[in-house]
Design a protein around this motif. Sequence first.
Motif, mmCIF file in Angstrom:
data_model
loop_
_atom_site.group_PDB
_atom_site.id
_atom_site.type_symbol
_atom_site.label_atom_id
_atom_site.label_comp_id
_atom_site.label_asym_id
_atom_site.label_seq_id
_atom_site.Cartn_x
_atom_site.Cartn_y
_atom_site.Cartn_z
ATOM 1 N N ILE A 133 41.553 26.671 61.468
ATOM 2 C CA ILE A 133 42.347 26.867 60.344
ATOM 3 C C ILE A 133 42.582 25.697 59.491
ATOM 4 O O ILE A 133 42.564 25.961 58.331
ATOM 5 C CB ILE A 133 43.855 27.106 61.166
ATOM 6 N N GLU A 134 42.372 24.370 60.192
ATOM 7 C CA GLU A 134 42.311 23.210 59.427
ATOM 8 C C GLU A 134 41.209 23.095 58.510
ATOM 9 O O GLU A 134 41.357 22.598 57.383
ATOM 10 C CB GLU A 134 42.500 21.894 60.320
ATOM 11 N N ARG A 135 39.931 23.374 58.821
ATOM 12 C CA ARG A 135 38.714 23.068 58.310
ATOM 13 C C ARG A 135 38.146 24.241 57.379
ATOM 14 O O ARG A 135 37.387 23.920 56.574
ATOM 15 C CB ARG A 135 37.888 22.495 59.264
ATOM 16 N N PHE A 136 38.331 25.409 57.817
ATOM 17 C CA PHE A 136 37.701 26.579 57.349
ATOM 18 C C PHE A 136 38.628 27.747 56.898
ATOM 19 O O PHE A 136 39.882 27.870 57.485
ATOM 20 C CB PHE A 136 36.670 27.147 58.345
ATOM 21 N N ARG A 137 38.272 28.648 56.113
ATOM 22 C CA ARG A 137 38.759 29.996 55.923
ATOM 23 C C ARG A 137 37.886 31.101 56.293
ATOM 24 O O ARG A 137 36.791 31.177 55.889
ATOM 25 C CB ARG A 137 38.960 29.972 54.441
ATOM 26 N N PRO A 138 38.442 32.219 56.983
ATOM 27 C CA PRO A 138 37.645 33.305 57.475
ATOM 28 C C PRO A 138 37.666 34.466 56.518
ATOM 29 O O PRO A 138 38.276 34.570 55.649
ATOM 30 C CB PRO A 138 38.832 33.788 58.892
ATOM 31 N N LEU A 149 38.395 32.502 68.023
ATOM 32 C CA LEU A 149 37.813 31.406 66.958
ATOM 33 C C LEU A 149 38.758 31.395 65.872
ATOM 34 O O LEU A 149 39.020 30.267 65.447
ATOM 35 C CB LEU A 149 36.253 31.747 66.739
ATOM 36 N N LEU A 150 38.945 32.398 65.127
ATOM 37 C CA LEU A 150 40.067 32.368 63.845
ATOM 38 C C LEU A 150 41.150 31.779 64.136
ATOM 39 O O LEU A 150 41.799 31.187 63.191
ATOM 40 C CB LEU A 150 39.943 33.772 63.523
ATOM 41 N N ALA A 151 41.771 31.779 65.426
ATOM 42 C CA ALA A 151 42.906 31.481 65.520
ATOM 43 C C ALA A 151 42.961 29.765 66.148
ATOM 44 O O ALA A 151 44.192 29.343 66.383
ATOM 45 C CB ALA A 151 43.865 32.312 66.659
ATOM 46 N N ALA A 193 30.219 23.640 51.316
ATOM 47 C CA ALA A 193 31.532 23.284 50.195
ATOM 48 C C ALA A 193 32.407 24.443 50.149
ATOM 49 O O ALA A 193 33.717 24.082 49.869
ATOM 50 C CB ALA A 193 30.893 23.080 48.842
ATOM 51 N N THR A 194 32.074 25.772 50.161
ATOM 52 C CA THR A 194 33.118 26.575 50.096
ATOM 53 C C THR A 194 34.083 26.720 51.187
ATOM 54 O O THR A 194 35.398 27.228 51.181
ATOM 55 C CB THR A 194 32.326 28.186 50.197
ATOM 56 N N ARG A 195 33.652 26.223 52.250
ATOM 57 C CA ARG A 195 34.473 26.230 53.759
ATOM 58 C C ARG A 195 34.802 27.757 54.132
ATOM 59 O O ARG A 195 35.582 27.986 55.030
ATOM 60 C CB ARG A 195 35.813 25.538 53.392
#
Length: 266
Positions: free
Chosen positions: A179-184, A172-174, A149-151
């Motif tokens: 970028i659309e689904r998660f936050r690093p 992977l971070l780029a 849930a936190t993404r």
Amino acid sequence: MIDSYASSDDAAVAIAGARAGADVVRNMYGQRLNRIDKGAGDFATAADVEAEKTILGVIRAARPDDAVLGEEGGEQGAADAVRQWLVDPLCGTLNYAVGNMLVAVNVALRGGAAAVADPFSGEVFFTDAATAWVRHDGADDALLTPTPATRLVDVNLDPPFPSAPGFRAVELLAHPGFIERFRPRVVSTTLALAWVAAGKRAAYVTDGGDLSRSVHFAAGIALCRAAGCVVTGIDGAPIGEAGRGLVVAADDETHRLLMSMMHCRS
């Protein structure tokens, strides 16, 4: 107090060791500590050494016939011992040395119970190798429940990078899908593994070789497995001697998405 753990189960020993180490780490926080050079940019501090000594004291009192592999002291105990404890007394030494509280104390019986203590939140995440919980002073133990849930996805960016150029965490971070689904997030400590098990992170990714026998990762891997996370290498294979790195996800979908991004050049 240590002697009282001699007849308790392995999870209690792991918890006692992790808590004792966390007490040392917390009490020495903020002091000016000399750095003990370990080469290749790595170092330990007096807090690492003292915490490991304290943890080993707990284990020796409770399980005198067991062997120990410590981050600072190496292998100790009988070479033919059936059981071995893996101890990382201060995961996140660089964070700690510069006044960052994102650190963990890891204690794991190889193939068995494990505990990860956060010295500053007071949380202890632990498993008996079947189920995983979190304990906090004054509160009942709570089951660890992974959720995406936190993404938030923690990615270890520390060198070396043994899988480059085939895999680079920074790529992977780029990735547009990431970028659309998660936050690093980058916390630079395996405390992030405990957070995946606890639902505070959706996933954790790191490169490397066989991490299943690592003092840094053994406790976190045990927690995540017991909590029901998806645990593989960066190639999707089971972690182990033939595996590479580590991908831990709260659920199958998160794991599948990360694997597709890691193996797709956009």
